[in-house]
Design a protein around this motif. Structure first.
Motif, PDB file in Angstrom:
ATOM      1  N   SER A 146       0.841  -1.203   0.000  1.00 56.72           N
ATOM      2  CA  SER A 146       0.000   0.000   0.000  1.00 56.72           C
ATOM      3  C   SER A 146       0.872   1.247   0.000  1.00 56.72           C
ATOM      4  O   SER A 146       1.480   1.580   1.025  1.00 56.72           O
ATOM      5  CB  SER A 146      -0.910  -0.001   1.238  1.00 56.72           C
ATOM      6  N   VAL A 147       0.916   1.942  -1.126  1.00 58.95           N
ATOM      7  CA  VAL A 147       1.694   3.183  -1.206  1.00 58.95           C
ATOM      8  C   VAL A 147       0.812   4.388  -1.516  1.00 58.95           C
ATOM      9  O   VAL A 147       1.302   5.516  -1.537  1.00 58.95           O
ATOM     10  CB  VAL A 147       2.810   3.061  -2.266  1.00 58.95           C
ATOM     11  N   ALA A 148      -0.482   4.148  -1.750  1.00 56.89           N
ATOM     12  CA  ALA A 148      -1.369   5.264  -2.091  1.00 56.89           C
ATOM     13  C   ALA A 148      -2.794   4.909  -1.681  1.00 56.89           C
ATOM     14  O   ALA A 148      -3.133   3.733  -1.500  1.00 56.89           O
ATOM     15  CB  ALA A 148      -1.295   5.578  -3.576  1.00 56.89           C
ATOM     16  N   ILE A 149      -3.622   5.940  -1.569  1.00 55.54           N
ATOM     17  CA  ILE A 149      -5.040   5.747  -1.259  1.00 55.54           C
ATOM     18  C   ILE A 149      -5.809   6.957  -1.773  1.00 55.54           C
ATOM     19  O   ILE A 149      -5.280   8.080  -1.831  1.00 55.54           O
ATOM     20  CB  ILE A 149      -5.254   5.549   0.262  1.00 55.54           C
ATOM     21  N   ILE A 150      -7.042   6.720  -2.190  1.00 60.19           N
ATOM     22  CA  ILE A 150      -7.940   7.810  -2.592  1.00 60.19           C
ATOM     23  C   ILE A 150      -8.982   7.946  -1.492  1.00 60.19           C
ATOM     24  O   ILE A 150      -9.966   7.190  -1.454  1.00 60.19           O
ATOM     25  CB  ILE A 150      -8.615   7.511  -3.943  1.00 60.19           C
ATOM     26  N   PRO A 151      -8.799   8.862  -0.539  1.00 62.28           N
ATOM     27  CA  PRO A 151      -9.724   8.938   0.601  1.00 62.28           C
ATOM     28  C   PRO A 151     -11.060   9.555   0.215  1.00 62.28           C
ATOM     29  O   PRO A 151     -11.128  10.516  -0.558  1.00 62.28           O
ATOM     30  CB  PRO A 151      -8.976   9.826   1.597  1.00 62.28           C
ATOM     31  N   SER A 152     -12.121   8.987   0.740  1.00 66.91           N
ATOM     32  CA  SER A 152     -13.448   9.573   0.541  1.00 66.91           C
ATOM     33  C   SER A 152     -13.587  10.863   1.340  1.00 66.91           C
ATOM     34  O   SER A 152     -12.886  11.067   2.343  1.00 66.91           O
ATOM     35  CB  SER A 152     -14.542   8.596   0.996  1.00 66.91           C
ATOM     36  N   LEU A 153     -14.478  11.705   0.926  1.00 64.77           N
ATOM     37  CA  LEU A 153     -14.869  12.866   1.722  1.00 64.77           C
ATOM     38  C   LEU A 153     -15.902  12.423   2.749  1.00 64.77           C
ATOM     39  O   LEU A 153     -16.835  11.676   2.418  1.00 64.77           O
ATOM     40  CB  LEU A 153     -15.454  13.951   0.821  1.00 64.77           C
ATOM     41  N   ALA A 154     -15.737  12.847   3.983  1.00 62.81           N
ATOM     42  CA  ALA A 154     -16.658  12.441   5.049  1.00 62.81           C
ATOM     43  C   ALA A 154     -18.093  12.835   4.702  1.00 62.81           C
ATOM     44  O   ALA A 154     -18.348  13.887   4.107  1.00 62.81           O
ATOM     45  CB  ALA A 154     -16.247  13.094   6.364  1.00 62.81           C
ATOM     46  N   ILE A 155     -19.029  11.998   5.091  1.00 63.78           N
ATOM     47  CA  ILE A 155     -20.431  12.274   4.790  1.00 63.78           C
ATOM     48  C   ILE A 155     -20.903  13.580   5.441  1.00 63.78           C
ATOM     49  O   ILE A 155     -21.802  14.254   4.932  1.00 63.78           O
ATOM     50  CB  ILE A 155     -21.319  11.081   5.225  1.00 63.78           C
ATOM     51  N   HIS A 156     -20.267  13.974   6.542  1.00 65.76           N
ATOM     52  CA  HIS A 156     -20.648  15.219   7.220  1.00 65.76           C
ATOM     53  C   HIS A 156     -20.376  16.440   6.345  1.00 65.76           C
ATOM     54  O   HIS A 156     -20.979  17.499   6.547  1.00 65.76           O
ATOM     55  CB  HIS A 156     -19.860  15.355   8.532  1.00 65.76           C
ATOM     56  N   LEU A 157     -19.444  16.305   5.389  1.00 65.96           N
ATOM     57  CA  LEU A 157     -19.107  17.417   4.499  1.00 65.96           C
ATOM     58  C   LEU A 157     -19.801  17.326   3.150  1.00 65.96           C
ATOM     59  O   LEU A 157     -19.622  18.188   2.295  1.00 65.96           O
ATOM     60  CB  LEU A 157     -17.591  17.462   4.297  1.00 65.96           C
ATOM     61  N   ASP A 158     -20.561  16.257   2.934  1.00 65.41           N
ATOM     62  CA  ASP A 158     -21.303  16.081   1.684  1.00 65.41           C
ATOM     63  C   ASP A 158     -22.492  15.187   1.967  1.00 65.41           C
ATOM     64  O   ASP A 158     -22.457  13.974   1.735  1.00 65.41           O
ATOM     65  CB  ASP A 158     -20.399  15.470   0.606  1.00 65.41           C
ATOM     66  N   ARG A 159     -23.556  15.789   2.491  1.00 65.20           N
ATOM     67  CA  ARG A 159     -24.722  15.019   2.920  1.00 65.20           C
ATOM     68  C   ARG A 159     -25.455  14.361   1.751  1.00 65.20           C
ATOM     69  O   ARG A 159     -26.265  13.454   1.958  1.00 65.20           O
ATOM     70  CB  ARG A 159     -25.700  15.932   3.678  1.00 65.20           C
TER      71      ARG A 159
END
Length: 432
Positions: A146-159
């Motif tokens: 694992s050298v990379a990741i595409i993190p999701s945006l938290a649901i609190h910031l995009d309801r």
């Protein structure tokens, strides 16, 4: 050959094949071990009846041949493709944002994007370097951690995220790669990994073709291990099954396995199915072993048959309305004949009849897929190869779920079913 041993070989092949170049390398390794002789397209060829040969193009497409002992009259061709949809690095990939070195990506093929978020991503592909002595070489790279990741945006910031928000690949999918890094760090890391894996020392990177991939290993899933879960089942599963059938055939007939690159982006390349690769190889072999000239080549092709293998859409238990009610293939229900009246698949009644008879002979169940009349239909290398060569062709495939996702699912029993059908095809004395 036990079903369990075959599945273990499949899992190993999938793990070793994060890119088309790695898949072809792994296939070539097995062909070498089985006594196949490698040919170079840039050299003169001398081939003999009964030989087993293979040739690659671009390192990402391969044609393997088992030549008959008694004259080149008909070939049993098995086709597949080595590429899968995903994320490829841009040439100037390094970019900085909020204190992170990220990797600029472009989409390769029709990838299902949402499953790429929050995955452990490795890096793999081909890197061209110039050695200190001036020699230029292409080297395979597989950073299998694992050298990379595409993190999701938290649901609190995009309801509204669960209400069908579109994904912007340019702005929302560059993975994070290194904290506090700067742009030269990518080149330095690539050189370090090349030295670690291939002993490349003191070289300069000239160019690369690199892709991100999920490092979660392939696995057998389900209480009864009835499922295979892995990246790139479409279409490395067909590459593996075609290779197994070639290696286990009895050698009595002329057999060809072709695995083309670039199917997912239209096949229009020098090593794609729309290109001349397969035709070039067959013409050169026919010139030495068959009836010479255009007349002899056309006769060979028309006496031959191709089975194009590319996975089919299995009936999904949560979305049964997405299939025609009479054409919903089941996982572990056997290989699927793919039919489309508009020639998105190359199957006709004559080639379908041949395959049904092969399945009867091999004691293999067989299914049929036709897309709903109100939905579009994908395609394969089948119609393209049939158009380029004129060979009568059939489209079949193992049924699967989640096609074009970062992790797809197929039935573990279907691997054995299609392998047995293709072995029967490879050994069949008469094709019509």
């Amino acid at each position: 050959m036990s079903r369990e041993a075959r599945l273990e070989r499949l899992l190993e092949f999938l793990h070793r094949s994060p890119t088309p170049w790695h898949a072809v390398s792994a296939m070539a390794e097995r062909l070498d071990a089985a006594g196949f002789r490698r040919l170079d397209e840039s050299q003169a060829w001398e081939v003999s009846p009964g030989e087993r040969l293979y040739v690659t193009r671009n390192g990402s497409s391969i044609v393997a041949l088992q030549l008959p002992h008694d004259g080149l009259e008909a070939l049993r061709m098995i086709g597949a493709h080595t590429d899968s949809p995903g994320l490829r690095l841009k040439p100037n990939a390094a970019q900085l944002s909020a204190g992170w070195l990220q990797l600029g990506v472009e989409l390769y093929g029709g990838a299902l994007l949402a499953p790429w978020f929050d995955r452990d991503l490795g890096l793999a592909g081909r890197v061209h370097v110039r050695h200190p002595d001036g020699r230029i070489e292409g080297v395979l790279l597989q950073v299998d951690r694992s050298v990379a990741i595409i993190p999701s945006l938290a649901i609190h910031l995009d309801r509204e995220v669960n209400n069908g928000r579109p994904i912007n690949a340019q702005t929302q999918m560059p993975p994070v790669f290194l904290q506090g890094g700067d742009k030269p760090d990518l080149q330095r890391l690539l050189l370090e990994w090349l030295e670690e894996q291939s002993g490349v020392v003191g070289a300069e990177i000239l160019d690369f073709e690199l892709a991100l991939y999920d490092v979660q290993p392939p696995a057998l899933v389900g209480v009864g291990r009835e499922l295979i879960a892995s990246a790139r089942l479409d279409n490395l599963l067909s590459c593996f099954i075609g290779l197994e059938a070639l290696l286990e055939s009895d050698g009595s007939q002329g057999v060809v396995l072709v695995a083309n690159d670039h199917e997912e982006v239209g096949s229009a390349s020098a090593c794609g199915a729309q290109g001349p690769f397969l035709g070039d190889v067959l013409r050169r072999v026919n010139a030495q072993l068959g009836e010479p000239g255009d007349e002899g080549f056309i006769r060979l092709i028309q006496a031959s048959r191709m089975i194009s293998c590319d996975n089919a859409h299995a009936l999904h238990p949560n979305f049964t309305d997405k299939h025609d009610a009479a054409h919903g293939p089941a996982l572990n229900g056997g290989p699927v004949i793919k039919v489309n009246a508009n020639q998105r698949y190359a199957t006709n009644s004559a080639t379908a009849a041949l395959f049904r008879d092969l399945c009867r002979e091999a004691d293999v169940p067989v299914q049929t897929f036709v897309t709903r009349a109100d939905m579009g239909c994908g395609s394969t290398i089948g119609p393209i190869t049939a158009t380029e060569l004129g060979v009568p062709t059939l489209d079949v495939g193992v049924p699967q779920w989640a096609m074009h996702s970062i992790r797809e699912t197929a039935g573990s029993r279907d691997v054995e079913y299609l392998t047995r059908a293709l072995i029967a095809f490879a050994n069949r004395p008469r094709l019509a």
